[in-house]
Design an enzyme around this catalytic site. Structure first.
Site, PDB file in Angstrom:
ATOM      1  N   THR A 181       0.769  -1.392  -0.201  1.00  0.00           N
ATOM      2  CA  THR A 181      -0.274  -0.024   0.028  1.00  0.00           C
ATOM      3  C   THR A 181       1.038   1.149  -0.044  1.00  0.00           C
ATOM      4  O   THR A 181       2.124   1.207  -0.258  1.00  0.00           O
ATOM      5  CB  THR A 181      -0.889   0.028   1.235  1.00  0.00           C
ATOM      6  OG1 THR A 181      -1.912   1.088   1.001  1.00  0.00           O
ATOM      7  CG2 THR A 181      -0.379   0.252   2.415  1.00  0.00           C
ATOM      8  N   ASN A 182       0.311   2.518   0.265  1.00  0.00           N
ATOM      9  CA  ASN A 182       1.058   3.572   0.417  1.00  0.00           C
ATOM     10  C   ASN A 182       0.464   4.539   1.569  1.00  0.00           C
ATOM     11  O   ASN A 182      -0.030   4.021   2.352  1.00  0.00           O
ATOM     12  CB  ASN A 182       1.030   4.417  -0.885  1.00  0.00           C
ATOM     13  CG  ASN A 182      -0.698   4.606  -1.225  1.00  0.00           C
ATOM     14  OD1 ASN A 182      -1.179   5.256  -0.484  1.00  0.00           O
ATOM     15  ND2 ASN A 182      -0.968   3.942  -2.454  1.00  0.00           N
ATOM     16  N   ARG A 183       1.196   5.499   1.743  1.00  0.00           N
ATOM     17  CA  ARG A 183       0.882   6.354   3.122  1.00  0.00           C
ATOM     18  C   ARG A 183      -0.471   7.234   2.808  1.00  0.00           C
ATOM     19  O   ARG A 183      -0.545   8.011   3.833  1.00  0.00           O
ATOM     20  CB  ARG A 183       2.057   7.321   3.241  1.00  0.00           C
ATOM     21  CG  ARG A 183       3.247   6.929   3.397  1.00  0.00           C
ATOM     22  CD  ARG A 183       4.445   7.944   3.591  1.00  0.00           C
ATOM     23  NE  ARG A 183       5.915   7.108   3.845  1.00  0.00           N
ATOM     24  CZ  ARG A 183       6.041   6.600   4.917  1.00  0.00           C
ATOM     25  NH1 ARG A 183       5.339   6.718   6.011  1.00  0.00           N
ATOM     26  NH2 ARG A 183       7.285   6.239   5.014  1.00  0.00           N
ATOM     27  N   SER A 184      -1.153   7.064   1.882  1.00  0.00           N
ATOM     28  CA  SER A 184      -2.572   7.921   1.733  1.00  0.00           C
ATOM     29  C   SER A 184      -3.312   7.600   2.950  1.00  0.00           C
ATOM     30  O   SER A 184      -3.581   6.398   3.225  1.00  0.00           O
ATOM     31  CB  SER A 184      -3.251   7.663   0.159  1.00  0.00           C
ATOM     32  OG  SER A 184      -4.370   8.280   0.624  1.00  0.00           O
TER      33      SER A 184
END
Ligand code: C5P
Length: 416
Positions: free
Chosen positions: A225-228
């Site tokens: 995933t990512n930091r959003s």
């Protein structure tokens, strides 16, 4: 650089009556855009008193402002029964905004001349003044114009600078009046928006927005995933709902939203693609605020990988580009907005994505800057329009940034 807006104004006192704004209109071809500024300010709950210079009436009729303003437009110093209309306007004004401000108006105001109703009102007021210059590039760059502007700024006048774009006569360059939405944003920011009646400018508009970072499974317990955080997308959903839109939010985040917002929870880019494409056909506005993973494991394992199995050979593949697909499928009149989180060459990358993805607006932010982007409660963005417009929104709460983005969206919606 675009026009720089601070969307947070001073804190107003509750229970105040509608703020009184004098809208000055001078003799530039952009005078027709002052009509849109007038309408939007009135919609926002502002009392607008239009004042046209005599020469402005060669470009736009007084009757238009009579109809759309909160009171009849005034042109001459001697039209009213009262021989001193400029002092009434100057004293009553909570703010004066001049749209467009010609080189001539800037010179006369900087020199303290008061030979018509508008300049007399400007000299007779202690209220904040906003000037929105618009002129040909050669005039805008002339040292006299820049000197006059410098003088006005040194006296506390706010300038909503012109943009680059198409000018009268087909020339292209700097000097085009800032977008009406940006001018209104600056005025409301200075007035403080909280005592204004809540806007209903998105009533009847169907808005679809995505939010959050997608999760791409490796196995049943692990994912990429990512930091959003989904905060900006959720703020957009809430702001649009407050402004009257019917909102559907497709999100990976379980953050609470307005009860009126229809929420569809998703996890992967593939889920999000299905949800967005299924709903986009009936949406008037589609905003892709989600941080869709660009890559996913080619194979998601059905059972948990164990350390004893050794380090997995993770093969990645590209995810579908949902925004590009939305761009290909968009219908006539639909407004499409994308986001570009960048760490370098922000304007260049954002402009390229505008055309590559076929969107109307690209909201770009430099996520390497403090307080900006992922998981922060604040954001600082630049909104690039496919029409060449550029609007900078200074570091503000994500709610306020959402409103600034929606103002730009409103300006693009077909008349309803
Ligand atoms: O190309 P880039 O990922 O920077 O583009 C960002 C924009 O494209 C965002 O609006 C994001 O929601 C959207 N996007 C998408 N599908 C992807 C990747 C990004 O819709 N696979």
């Amino acid at each position: 650089m675009g026009d720089r807006l601070n969307v947070e104004g001073p804190v107003p006192t509750d229970g105040e009556s509608a703020p009184f704004v004098v809208l000055g209109v001078t003799a530039g071809i952009a005078a027709y855009k002052a009509v849109e500024v007038c309408r939007r300010l009135v919609d926002a709950g502002v009392h607008v008193a239009p004042v046209l210079t005599e020469r402005a009436t060669h470009f736009i009729g007084k009757t238009t402002f009579d109809a759309l303003g909160s009171e009849d437009a005034q042109v001459g110093l001697w039209d009213e029964a009262s021989p001193i209309p400029h002092t009434r306007l100057g004293q009553r004004a909570d703010l004066i905004v001049v749209v467009p401000a010609t080189a001539d108006l800037l010179a006369r105001y900087a020199g303290g001349l008061a030979d018509d109703l508008l300049t007399a009102t400007l000299v007779a007021t202690a209220a904040p003044v906003v000037v929105c210059p618009a002129m040909h590039t050669e005039m805008w760059e002339h040292p006299a114009v820049q000197h006059n502007l410098g003088l006005l700024v040194s006296r506390g006048v706010t300038v909503v600078p012109p943009e680059e774009g198409r000018l009268a006569g087909g020339d292209v360059g700097s000097g085009r009046l800032a977008e009406p939405a940006a001018i209104v944003e600056a005025v409301l920011g200075l007035l403080g928006r909280r005592h204004l009646r809540s806007r209903s400018d998105l009533t009847g508009v169907r808005l679809l927005v995505s939010a959050g970072g997608t999760r791409e499974p490796i196995d049943p317990v692990r994912f990429i995933t990512n930091r959003s955080s989904g905060k900006q997308g959720h703020a957009l959903a809430n702001a649009a709902s407050r402004r009257g839109a019917e909102v559907v939010l497709v999100t990976t985040s379980d953050r609470v939203v307005d009860p009126d917002v229809v929420v569809e929870q998703v996890e992967t880019a593939a889920d999000m693609e299905v949800a967005m494409l299924a709903r986009a056909g009936t949406a008037d506005v589609v905003v892709m605020a989600a941080a869709v993973a660009d890559f996913r494991p080619k194979v998601a394992l059905d059972s948990k990988l164990h350390k004893s199995d050794g380090v997995p050979d993770l093969v990645l593949e590209a995810t579908p580009d949902i925004l590009s697909e939305l761009g290909r499928r968009r219908h006539e009149g639909q407004v499409l907005v994308g986001f570009a989180a960048e760490t370098d060459q922000v304007p260049e990358r954002a402009r390229a994505k505008l055309t590559d993805k076929g969107v109307d607006l690209m909201v770009a932010n430099d996520v390497s800057a403090p307080g900006v982007g992922f998981d922060n409660d604040t954001n600082e963005v630049t909104i690039f329009g496919v029409d060449g417009s550029v609007t900078d929104v200074t570091l503000s709460a994500k709610d306020a940034v959402a409103d600034a983005i929606l103002d730009r969206v409103c300006a693009l919606l077909p008349p309803r």
